[in-house]
Design an enzyme around this catalytic site. Structure first.
Site, short mmCIF file in Angstrom:
data_model
loop_
_atom_site.label_atom_id
_atom_site.label_comp_id
_atom_site.label_asym_id
_atom_site.label_seq_id
_atom_site.Cartn_x
_atom_site.Cartn_y
_atom_site.Cartn_z
N TYR A 189 20.94 -6.41 -17.63
CA TYR A 189 19.54 -6.81 -17.75
C TYR A 189 18.99 -7.27 -16.40
O TYR A 189 19.51 -8.20 -15.79
CB TYR A 189 19.37 -7.92 -18.79
CG TYR A 189 19.53 -7.46 -20.23
CD1 TYR A 189 19.54 -6.11 -20.58
CD2 TYR A 189 19.69 -8.38 -21.26
CE1 TYR A 189 19.70 -5.70 -21.89
CE2 TYR A 189 19.84 -7.98 -22.59
CZ TYR A 189 19.85 -6.63 -22.89
OH TYR A 189 20.00 -6.23 -24.19
N LEU B 139 9.98 -7.62 -32.78
CA LEU B 139 8.54 -7.87 -32.77
C LEU B 139 7.73 -6.61 -32.46
O LEU B 139 6.50 -6.69 -32.32
CB LEU B 139 8.20 -8.97 -31.76
CG LEU B 139 8.66 -10.38 -32.13
CD1 LEU B 139 8.38 -11.36 -30.98
CD2 LEU B 139 7.99 -10.86 -33.41
N ALA B 140 8.41 -5.48 -32.36
CA ALA B 140 7.73 -4.19 -32.12
C ALA B 140 6.81 -4.25 -30.90
O ALA B 140 5.74 -3.64 -30.88
CB ALA B 140 6.96 -3.76 -33.36
N GLY C 213 4.80 -6.34 -29.89
CA GLY C 213 3.46 -6.87 -30.14
C GLY C 213 2.50 -5.90 -30.77
O GLY C 213 1.31 -6.20 -30.90
N THR D 182 0.70 -7.45 -33.60
CA THR D 182 0.27 -8.84 -33.42
C THR D 182 -0.60 -9.03 -32.18
O THR D 182 -0.54 -10.08 -31.54
CB THR D 182 1.49 -9.78 -33.36
OG1 THR D 182 2.41 -9.29 -32.35
CG2 THR D 182 2.20 -9.87 -34.69
#
Length: 322
Positions: A58, A229-230, A232, A235
Site C-alpha cells: 500500500y 462503501l463503494a 462513496g 453517499t
C-alpha cells in the site's frame, strides 16, 4: 490522541489503511501524511474500530510507515489495537509488471519489512494477499510456522481466494485460517448474486466462485469486505453520468438514513452486516467525518427489515431478482 474504549462485538468494522501515506509514487511521505494518519486512527477509534488493515504494497510501503510513526509517537496505542497486514504481491519488480509471490523467502522478507515499517514486533493477523499459481503450499506452511514460532505473526488468513483454494491451503497448515478478505458491497455484488443465480443464465455474468461464502461460514473464517462503501457512490460521490440503478439506490440509502437517524455510510455497512455470513466491512476512506459516520452500522444491521434489505439490493441491481 485521546483515550478510547472500543465496544466489544463479535461482528466488527475494520479500518483499511490503503489510503494513508500519500501517493503511490516513490516520493517519500511527509509530516502532513503522518498527521492525516493520526487523524484517521483517532476517528476510527472514536467509531469503535480496533482492527487496522494494511498490506506491504500500500502506497509502496508508505501506508505502513506513517502508521508506524503514529504508533511510535503514541504510547500505549499498540496495546489497544490489532494490526493486520498482507503479503504476496510484487509491484513492478525485476523488469516485469506487478505479479504474485508466495514463496517461503518472499513471505519471510515481506513480513520483516512490514514489521519494521509498522514499528512493532508482531502483527495480529497476516493475510496472503492473492493466489499465486506458483505457490508451493509446503513452503507457505513452513514460512508461516517459522513466523508464528518467532512470535511475529499470531494468526493467518487469506484474501481474494475461493473456498477450494482455502481448503487446499488449510490442508497443509497446522493452524486454522481465520479470515478471507474479498471485495463485497452494494455495488460489487457478485458474492451475493452467486447465491441466487444457480441454474440461471444470468449467472454467467458473475465470476464469484460459488460456495466460497458457505465454506467460510462452515469453517469459521471471518469474511472481511473491502470496498464496502463503494467509493462513496451511494453517499455523495456523484458520478458524471449515473445510471438509473445508481440513482435509485442512492435515493433509497438516503431515505433509510433519514428513517433510522443515521448516515448513509452506516446504512451501506449495515446492509452488508445483516447478511448471516457475519461480514466485517473494511472502511477505506481517510476522511475522519466519514469514518465516524460508520459507527452506527451495527445498529442499522439489526434494525433493517427484510423488505428494506431486499429493496436496496434490487435498487442497486436495476432489475428484479429471478
Amino acid at each position: 490522541m485521546t483515550e478510547h474504549t472500543a465496544p466489544s462485538s463479535a461482528q466488527e468494522l475494520i479500518y483499511g489503511c490503503m489510503g494513508l501515506g500519500g501517493s503511490w509514487s516513490d516520493e517519500p511521505h511527509g509530516t502532513d501524511h503522518v498527521d492525516e494518519a493520526a487523524a484517521a486512527i483517532e476517528a476510527a477509534l472514536d467509531a469503535g474500530i480496533t482492527l487496522f488493515d494494511h498490506a506491504d504494497i500500500y502506497r509502496k510501503g508508505k501506508s505502513e510507515a506513517v502508521f508506524g510513526e503514529v504508533l511510535a509517537a503514541t504510547p500505549g496505542l499498540r496495546e489497544r489495537i490489532r494490526l493486520q497486514t498482507k503479503c504476496g504481491i510484487r509491484l513492478g519488480e525485476k523488469g516485469i509488471p506487478g505479479h504474485y509471490d508466495l514463496s517461503r523467502d518472499a513471505i519471510l522478507e515481506r513480513v520483516g519489512g512490514s514489521l519494521a515499517r509498522l514499528r512493532t514486533d508482531f502483527v495480529d493477523v497476516l493475510l496472503l494477499h492473492r493466489p499465486d499459481p506458483l505457490t508451493d503450499l509446503a513452503e507457505v506452511a513452513d514460512a508461516v510456522g517459522q513466523l508464528m514460532a518467532e512470535g511475529k505473526v499470531r494468526a493467518l488468513g487469506v484474501s481474494n481466494m475461493s473456498g477450494a483454494q482455502i481448503q487446499a491451503l488449510q490442508d497443509r497448515l497446522e493452524v486454522p485460517l481465520v479470515a478471507n478478505q474479498l471485495e463485497m458491497s452494494l455495488l460489487k455484488r457478485a458474492w451475493l448474486e452467486s447465491q441466487v443465480l444457480v441454474n440461471h443464465a444470468e449467472s454467467l455474468d458473475y465470476s464469484f466462485p460459488h460456495g466460497t461464502l458457505e465454506y467460510c461460514a462452515r469453517n469459521g473464517l471471518t469474511l472481511q469486505a473491502y470496498g464496502a462503501l463503494a467509493r462513496g457512490l451511494y453517499t455523495g460521490a456523484a458520478p458524471e453520468d449515473p445510471t438509473t440503478a445508481e440513482t435509485a439506490a442512492a435515493t433509497l440509502v438516503a431515505e433509510l438514513a433519514g428513517k433510522y437517524g443515521t448516515s448513509g455510510e452506516a446504512v451501506l455497512l449495515g446492509w452488508l452486516m445483516k447478511h448471516p455470513a457475519k461480514i466485517a466491512p473494511v472502511i477505506g476512506t481517510v476522511n475522519p467525518a466519514r469514518i465516524r459516520a460508520c459507527a452506527d452500522a451495527g445498529r442499522v444491521a439489526a434494525a433493517l427489515t427484510r423488505t428494506e434489505w431486499y429493496g436496496l439490493w434490487i435498487a442497486a441491481r436495476g432489475t428484479s431478482i429471478p
